[in-house]
Design a protein around this motif. Structure first.
Motif, PDB file in Angstrom:
ATOM      1  N   SER A 121      76.409  54.077  79.729  1.00 57.35           N
ATOM      2  CA  SER A 121      76.594  52.717  80.231  1.00 57.35           C
ATOM      3  C   SER A 121      75.442  52.364  81.153  1.00 57.35           C
ATOM      4  CB  SER A 121      77.937  52.568  80.959  1.00 57.35           C
ATOM      5  OG  SER A 121      78.011  53.440  82.069  1.00 57.35           O
ATOM      6  N   VAL A 122      75.180  51.079  81.243  1.00 58.35           N
ATOM      7  CA  VAL A 122      74.127  50.555  82.111  1.00 58.35           C
ATOM      8  C   VAL A 122      74.722  49.423  82.932  1.00 58.35           C
ATOM      9  CG1 VAL A 122      71.866  49.441  82.236  1.00 58.35           C
ATOM     10  CG2 VAL A 122      72.326  51.126  80.442  1.00 58.35           C
ATOM     11  N   VAL A 123      74.585  49.521  84.259  1.00 60.29           N
ATOM     12  CA  VAL A 123      74.990  48.450  85.163  1.00 60.29           C
ATOM     13  C   VAL A 123      73.693  47.856  85.702  1.00 60.29           C
ATOM     14  CG1 VAL A 123      76.331  47.781  87.173  1.00 60.29           C
ATOM     15  CG2 VAL A 123      77.087  49.708  85.753  1.00 60.29           C
ATOM     16  N   ALA A 124      73.292  46.729  85.130  1.00 58.71           N
ATOM     17  CA  ALA A 124      72.023  46.101  85.495  1.00 58.71           C
ATOM     18  C   ALA A 124      72.283  44.867  86.335  1.00 58.71           C
ATOM     19  CB  ALA A 124      71.251  45.723  84.231  1.00 58.71           C
ATOM     20  N   GLY A 125      71.365  44.593  87.255  1.00 58.07           N
ATOM     21  CA  GLY A 125      71.511  43.405  88.086  1.00 58.07           C
ATOM     22  C   GLY A 125      70.557  43.439  89.250  1.00 58.07           C
ATOM     23  N   GLY A 126      70.337  42.284  89.834  1.00 56.40           N
ATOM     24  CA  GLY A 126      69.422  42.182  90.960  1.00 56.40           C
ATOM     25  C   GLY A 126      70.049  42.645  92.256  1.00 56.40           C
ATOM     26  N   PRO A 127      69.266  42.603  93.345  1.00 60.10           N
ATOM     27  CA  PRO A 127      69.786  42.987  94.657  1.00 60.10           C
ATOM     28  C   PRO A 127      70.971  42.105  95.047  1.00 60.10           C
ATOM     29  CG  PRO A 127      67.393  42.758  94.710  1.00 60.10           C
ATOM     30  CD  PRO A 127      67.846  42.203  93.394  1.00 60.10           C
ATOM     31  N   GLY A 128      71.992  42.717  95.628  1.00 59.34           N
ATOM     32  CA  GLY A 128      73.131  41.952  96.103  1.00 59.34           C
ATOM     33  C   GLY A 128      74.180  41.632  95.070  1.00 59.34           C
ATOM     34  N   THR A 129      74.047  42.177  93.851  1.00 59.21           N
ATOM     35  CA  THR A 129      75.038  41.892  92.806  1.00 59.21           C
ATOM     36  C   THR A 129      76.159  42.926  92.779  1.00 59.21           C
ATOM     37  OG1 THR A 129      73.613  43.030  91.203  1.00 59.21           O
ATOM     38  CG2 THR A 129      73.426  40.630  91.335  1.00 59.21           C
ATOM     39  N   GLY A 130      76.076  43.955  93.617  1.00 57.58           N
ATOM     40  CA  GLY A 130      77.187  44.894  93.745  1.00 57.58           C
ATOM     41  C   GLY A 130      77.088  46.144  92.898  1.00 57.58           C
ATOM     42  N   LYS A 131      75.883  46.523  92.491  1.00 57.90           N
ATOM     43  CA  LYS A 131      75.743  47.710  91.633  1.00 57.90           C
ATOM     44  C   LYS A 131      76.218  48.977  92.337  1.00 57.90           C
ATOM     45  CE  LYS A 131      71.317  47.291  91.011  1.00 57.90           C
ATOM     46  NZ  LYS A 131      71.107  46.088  91.854  1.00 57.90           N
ATOM     47  N   THR A 132      75.764  49.173  93.561  1.00 59.70           N
ATOM     48  CA  THR A 132      76.075  50.427  94.249  1.00 59.70           C
ATOM     49  C   THR A 132      77.528  50.484  94.695  1.00 59.70           C
ATOM     50  OG1 THR A 132      73.787  50.406  95.041  1.00 59.70           O
ATOM     51  CG2 THR A 132      75.258  52.031  95.996  1.00 59.70           C
ATOM     52  N   THR A 133      78.069  49.355  95.162  1.00 63.34           N
ATOM     53  CA  THR A 133      79.483  49.370  95.556  1.00 63.34           C
ATOM     54  C   THR A 133      80.376  49.578  94.341  1.00 63.34           C
ATOM     55  OG1 THR A 133      79.497  46.951  95.440  1.00 63.34           O
ATOM     56  CG2 THR A 133      79.152  47.935  97.593  1.00 63.34           C
ATOM     57  N   THR A 134      79.959  49.051  93.177  1.00 66.28           N
ATOM     58  CA  THR A 134      80.718  49.281  91.953  1.00 66.28           C
ATOM     59  C   THR A 134      80.751  50.769  91.610  1.00 66.28           C
ATOM     60  OG1 THR A 134      80.143  47.090  91.108  1.00 66.28           O
ATOM     61  CG2 THR A 134      80.861  48.710  89.493  1.00 66.28           C
ATOM     62  N   THR A 135      79.699  51.490  91.992  1.00 66.17           N
ATOM     63  CA  THR A 135      79.604  52.918  91.681  1.00 66.17           C
ATOM     64  C   THR A 135      80.779  53.698  92.236  1.00 66.17           C
ATOM     65  OG1 THR A 135      77.184  52.795  91.652  1.00 66.17           O
ATOM     66  CG2 THR A 135      78.171  54.974  91.932  1.00 66.17           C
ATOM     67  N   ALA A 136      81.113  53.480  93.512  1.00 62.41           N
ATOM     68  CA  ALA A 136      82.220  54.214  94.127  1.00 62.41           C
ATOM     69  C   ALA A 136      83.531  53.927  93.407  1.00 62.41           C
ATOM     70  CB  ALA A 136      82.329  53.846  95.600  1.00 62.41           C
ATOM     71  N   ARG A 137      83.717  52.712  92.981  1.00 70.93           N
ATOM     72  CA  ARG A 137      84.960  52.352  92.301  1.00 70.93           C
ATOM     73  C   ARG A 137      85.016  52.964  90.896  1.00 70.93           C
ATOM     74  NH1 ARG A 137      85.347  45.945  94.225  1.00 70.93           N
ATOM     75  NH2 ARG A 137      84.493  46.308  96.302  1.00 70.93           N
ATOM     76  N   ILE A 138      83.856  53.089  90.246  1.00 72.79           N
ATOM     77  CA  ILE A 138      83.816  53.767  88.945  1.00 72.79           C
ATOM     78  C   ILE A 138      84.255  55.215  89.105  1.00 72.79           C
ATOM     79  CG2 ILE A 138      82.273  54.640  87.161  1.00 72.79           C
ATOM     80  CD1 ILE A 138      80.604  52.074  87.533  1.00 72.79           C
ATOM     81  N   VAL A 139      83.724  55.891  90.119  1.00 70.52           N
ATOM     82  CA  VAL A 139      84.096  57.296  90.345  1.00 70.52           C
ATOM     83  C   VAL A 139      85.582  57.406  90.639  1.00 70.52           C
ATOM     84  CG1 VAL A 139      83.715  59.329  91.775  1.00 70.52           C
ATOM     85  CG2 VAL A 139      81.777  57.879  91.140  1.00 70.52           C
ATOM     86  N   ALA A 140      86.125  56.475  91.428  1.00 71.99           N
ATOM     87  CA  ALA A 140      87.563  56.496  91.729  1.00 71.99           C
ATOM     88  C   ALA A 140      88.386  56.328  90.448  1.00 71.99           C
ATOM     89  CB  ALA A 140      87.897  55.386  92.725  1.00 71.99           C
ATOM     90  N   LEU A 141      87.974  55.441  89.568  1.00 67.48           N
ATOM     91  CA  LEU A 141      88.685  55.247  88.298  1.00 67.48           C
ATOM     92  C   LEU A 141      88.630  56.504  87.439  1.00 67.48           C
ATOM     93  CD1 LEU A 141      87.426  51.648  87.438  1.00 67.48           C
ATOM     94  CD2 LEU A 141      89.759  52.275  88.084  1.00 67.48           C
ATOM     95  N   LEU A 142      87.484  57.184  87.436  1.00 65.70           N
ATOM     96  CA  LEU A 142      87.352  58.420  86.658  1.00 65.70           C
ATOM     97  C   LEU A 142      88.213  59.533  87.237  1.00 65.70           C
ATOM     98  CD1 LEU A 142      83.513  58.327  85.960  1.00 65.70           C
ATOM     99  CD2 LEU A 142      85.355  57.956  84.313  1.00 65.70           C
ATOM    100  N   GLU A 143      88.323  59.563  88.561  1.00 68.56           N
ATOM    101  CA  GLU A 143      89.209  60.538  89.203  1.00 68.56           C
ATOM    102  C   GLU A 143      90.654  60.302  88.771  1.00 68.56           C
ATOM    103  OE1 GLU A 143      88.860  62.982  91.536  1.00 68.56           O
ATOM    104  OE2 GLU A 143      86.786  62.844  92.210  1.00 68.56           O
TER     105      GLU A 143
END
Length: 648
Positions: free
Chosen positions: A193-215
Motif C-alpha cells: 500500500s502507498v499513502v501519498a500526500g503533501g505536508p499536513g495531510t495526516g500521513k504520519t498520524t494515520t500510521t499509528a492508527r494503521i498499526v493499531a488496526l493491525l494489532e
C-alpha cells in the motif's frame, strides 16, 4: 599565475578538464557536459571492450553521467535537447552530436551493450529501444517493478472485515473527507500500500492508527502481535516518525496493551534496518536470501529513496509481510538516481486507480465511496494506493500557492504572490544579481527584520541558558536556498545573516566557533549520540560556566558538549533539500536565476510547504514562472513497467 589555454580557449588548469581526452569526448568535456569521471569510465570500458568508435564512447559517458542528475538511463534519441546543468554560454548545438538513428544502431552493435529486455549476458550497458542503461540500474528497475507487481497481485492477507469496519469508524471519526480511512483500510487489506500526500495531510498520524488496526486484527484472528518496523531514508526522518507515532498512540482510543506496544515501537534508517556492510556501499546483510523478520514494514519519506535502495529494501521484505510506503510524490526526489515514489503513484496523482474488486472491498469496510478509476487490465499495483489531498496544517493563501505550484499554473502562482496576503510576501528581486547593489537594497528589509528578530531571540536564549526558548526561536524562521554556494547560496547567506546580527545585537561577533545562540545542523549520522544528519540544535550557556549544544529528543532536551560534535554547520540558512521533513513558522525562499538547473517545480513546492504560517519569496517573476513550468523530468522506465498491462 599564468593560465595556459588550448586552441579552443579551454583552461588547462581547470580540474574538470581531461587533458588526455581527444575527439568527441574532449569536445563534450571541454563544454562542461561531461566531467572527468564520465570520460575516464567511458574510455576505460571502451578499451576493455575493444570498442574503437568514439560515438559509442560518448553514449557510454552520457549513460555514466545520467545517474548523477537522477536519471536511470539516457535516451539517445532526445539527450541532445535534455542535457542540463551546463553553462549558458555553451552552444550545445555546436557540439558533434551523432545522428540519433544511426547512433542507436551503432550502440546496439557494440560489444559493451546488451540489447533488449530478454537478452542474457553480463555486459556493462543495456539498450532498450533508445534508452541506454548502466546494467546495474536496468537490473534494479526490473527488480523493483517485478517485486512490487508480484506483491500487489499475490495472495492478500486474511482480514476480519467487520472488525476492520468498526475499528475504522472508531479511530477515524474525525476524518470528514474519508481519505485517511481509505488509506488505512488499504494498508490493512493489501500487502502493498502507498499513502501519498503533501505536508499536513495526516500521513504520519494515520500510521499509528494503521498499526493499531493491525494489532486488533492479529488478536481476533488468534495471531501473535505483528512485528512492526518503522524506517526512513534519514535518521532525522526516522526519529520524527517514531515521535509522531508515539504521540498519536497517546491520543487514540485503543486497549492499553496495544497502546503500550505502539509506545515501544522504534524507527531506524533504511541502511541500519537492512544492515549496512563495511565492505560494500550498495549491499546489505538483509537481502533476498536473508529476509527481514518484520510482519509490517512502514517507510516514511519514500520520495527520498533512490531506485537502488528501493531495490535492496523490497527484496528483503518477506512475501507475506505488509509493505506500507508513505511520502509526497510531488516533493524533491532522491539525490541519487530514480523518482521511485512518483513512478509508483504514476498516472493517478489526484485520485485512485483500483480494480473494481479492490475498490468495492474498500467501500464495504469504510462505508464511503471515493473517486477511483480502473487501471489497465491486469495491473494491480494501484489497488493499495491512496492519495491524501485534505490539508489539516495550513489553508488559505499558503495552500492556494502550494496548489498553484503543484498544478504547474504559473499565472495563478504569480497572482497569489501579488495579492498582498499577510501570510505571503513577494520580493521581486534578482537574488543572484549585483552583490553590492543587492546587499544595500531596501527590498531585503522584510528578510532582515525577520532574520534579526528570530536571531536575536536565539542569541538571548543561548546567553541565558534557556534551551527550550533557544530551540523555539530556531523553529521560528529559516532562510531556504536552492544552492549551497554562490550569491543565492547557503554559504553567502549565512555570512550575511551573521553580519546583520552583528550590526544589531550588542556584543555579538560573527565568526567564533561556538558562540552562545549559534544554531547548528548535524551533517553526518552519529549513532552513539543518537544524532542524525539534519538534526538541528543551539549552543546555550551551562550553569557551570561552560557551553552545551541542546537538541530536542522526544519531549525532552539533551545537552551535548561541543567537543563531541565533529560534523556540524551553522544553520541560519539551509538548502531546500536539507529542509525536507522540517517545518518553520515562517520561511524566506531565495530563488536563483531562471536559468538555474535546480530551479524546479518540486523545489519551489517543497520550499513553500515548509511554512506553517507565512512565507517570504525573494526572486524575480521570471524565476517563479520558470520554476512552476519546470517539473523534474527524470528518465525512468519504472512507471511504464508498473502501469502497462502485462503483454501490452
Amino acid at each position: 599565475m599564468t593560465v595556459v589555454a588550448g586552441a579552443t580557449g579551454t583552461d588547462l588548469f581547470d580540474a574538470y578538464v581531461v587533458l588526455a581526452a581527444t575527439g568527441t569526448l574532449a569536445a563534450f568535456n571541454h563544454a562542461g557536459v561531461l566531467v572527468p569521471a564520465d570520460v575516464h569510465v567511458a574510455t576505460r570500458l571502451a578499451r576493455l571492450g575493444s570498442e574503437g568508435d568514439e560515438r559509442v564512447a560518448l553514449a557510454v559517458a552520457l549513460a555514466v553521467r545520467g545517474p548523477r542528475f537522477g536519471h536511470v538511463y539516457v535516451d539517445l534519441a532526445t539527450v541532445r535537447g535534455t542535457v542540463a546543468d551546463v553553462d549558458d554560454e555553451v552552444d550545445l548545438d555546436a557540439l558533434p552530436w551523432p545522428d540519433p538513428e544511426g547512433w542507436v544502431e551503432l550502440v546496439a552493435g557494440s560489444p559493451l551493450v546488451a540489447v533488449g529486455e530478454l537478452r542474457p549476458g553480463d555486459r556493462p550497458l543495456r539498450l532498450v529501444g533508445t534508452a541506454l542503461y548502466l546494467d546495474r540500474y536496468w537490473r534494479d528497475e526490473r527488480a523493483v517493478a517485478a517485486d512490487l507487481a508480484a506483491r500487489a497481485a499475490g495472495v492478500q492477507p486474511v482480514v476480519d472485515e467487520k472488525l476492520l469496519s468498526s475499528g475504522l469508524a472508531r479511530l477515524f471519526s474525525d476524518d470528514a473527507s474519508g481519505e485517511q480511512r481509505w488509506a488505512a483500510a488499504a494498508a490493512v487489506l493489501r500487502r502493498l500500500s502507498v499513502v501519498a500526500g503533501g505536508p499536513g495531510t495526516g500521513k504520519t498520524t494515520t500510521t499509528a492508527r494503521i498499526v493499531a488496526l493491525l494489532e486488533e486484527q492479529a488478536a481476533v484472528l488468534g495471531n501473535r502481535p505483528p512485528l512492526v518496523g518503522l524506517a526512513a531514508p534519514t535518521g532525522k526522518a526516522a526519529a520524527r516518525m517514531e515521535e509522531a507515532v508515539r504521540a498519536e498512540a497517546q491520543r487514540i482510543e485503543v486497549d492499553d496493551a496495544v497502546r503500550d506496544r505502539l509506545l515501544s515501537v522504534s524507527a531506524s534508517t533504511l541502511h541500519r534496518l537492512l544492515g549496512a556492510r563495511p565492505d560494500s556501499a550498495s549491499r546489505f546483510r538483509h537481502n533476498r536470501h536473508n529476509l527481514l523478520p518484520h510482519d509490517v514494514l512502514i517507510v516514511d519519506e519514500t520520495s527520498m529513496v533512490s531506485l537502488s535502495l528501493m531495490a535492496r529494501l523490497i527484496e528483503a521484505v518477506r512475501a507475506d509481510a505488509r509493505l506500507i510506503l508513505l511520502g509526497d510524490p510531488e516533493q524533491l526526489s532522491s539525490v541519487e538516481a530514480g523518482a521511485v515514489l512518483g513512478d509508483i503513484v504514476g498516472p493517478a496523482p489526484d485520485g485512485m486507480r483500483m480494480n473494481s474488486e479492490a475498490s468495492d472491498q474498500l467501500r464495504r469496510v469504510t462505508g464511503m465511496a471515493l473517486r477511483s478509476s480502473s487501471p489497465p487490465t491486469g495491473v494491480r499495483v494501484g489497488d493499495g494506493i491512496v492519495v491524501l489531498r485534505t490539508n489539516y496544517r495550513f489553508r488559505g493563501p499558503l495552500a492556494e500557492l502550494a496548489a498553484a505550484i503543484r498544478a504547474g499554473n504559473g499565472d495563478q502562482a504569480v497572482e497569489v504572490l501579488s495579492f498582498g496576503h499577510p501570510a505571503i510576501r513577494w520580493l521581486p528581486v534578482d537574488v543572484a544579481g549585483d552583490e553590492t547593489a543587492f546587499a544595500e537594497s531596501a527590498v531585503l528589509e522584510p528578510v532582515r527584520v525577520a532574520v534579526t528578530a528570530a536571531g536575536t531571540a536565539l542569541l538571548e536564549a543561548g546567553t541565558a541558558g534557556d534551551g527550550d526558548a533557544a530551540l523555539d526561536a530556531l523553529s521560528r524562521f529559516r532562510v531556504l536556498c536552492a544552492h549551497r554556494r554562490g550569491p543565492a547560496g547557503v554559504s553567502m547567506w549565512t555570512q550575511r545573516i551573521e553580519d546583520w546580527l552583528a550590526a544589531s545585537v550588542e556584543g555579538f561577533t560573527a565568526g567564533r566557533a561556538w558562540y552562545l545562540g549559534r544554531p547548528v545542523i548535524i551533517t553526518a549520522n552519529d549513532y552513539s549520540l543518537r544524532l542524525f544528519n539534519g538534526d538541528t540544535g543551539a549552543v546555550v550557556a551551562r550553569e557551570d560556566g561552560g557551553v552545551g549544544v541542546v537538541f530536542r529528543r522526544g519531549g525532552s532536551l539533551v545537552s551535548i558538549s561541543p567537543s563531541r560534535l565533529s560534523a556540524v554547520d551553522t544553520v541560519f540558512a539551509m538548502t531546500v533539500h536539507k529542509s525536507q521533513g522540517s517545518e518553520f513558522r515562517q520561511i524566506a525562499i531565495l530563488l536563483p536565476p531562471p536559468t538555474s538547473a535546480v530551479l524546479t517545480r518540486e523545489l519551489l513546492y517543497t520550499a513553500v510547504t515548509r511554512a506553517q504560517e507565512s512565507v517570504i519569496v525573494a526572486g524575480s517573476e521570471e524565476s517563479i514562472r520558470a520554476a512552476v513550468a519546470r517539473p523534474i523530468a527524470r528518465a525512468s522506465g519504472l512507471t511504464r513497467r508498473l502501469w502497462t498491462s502485462p503483454g501490452g
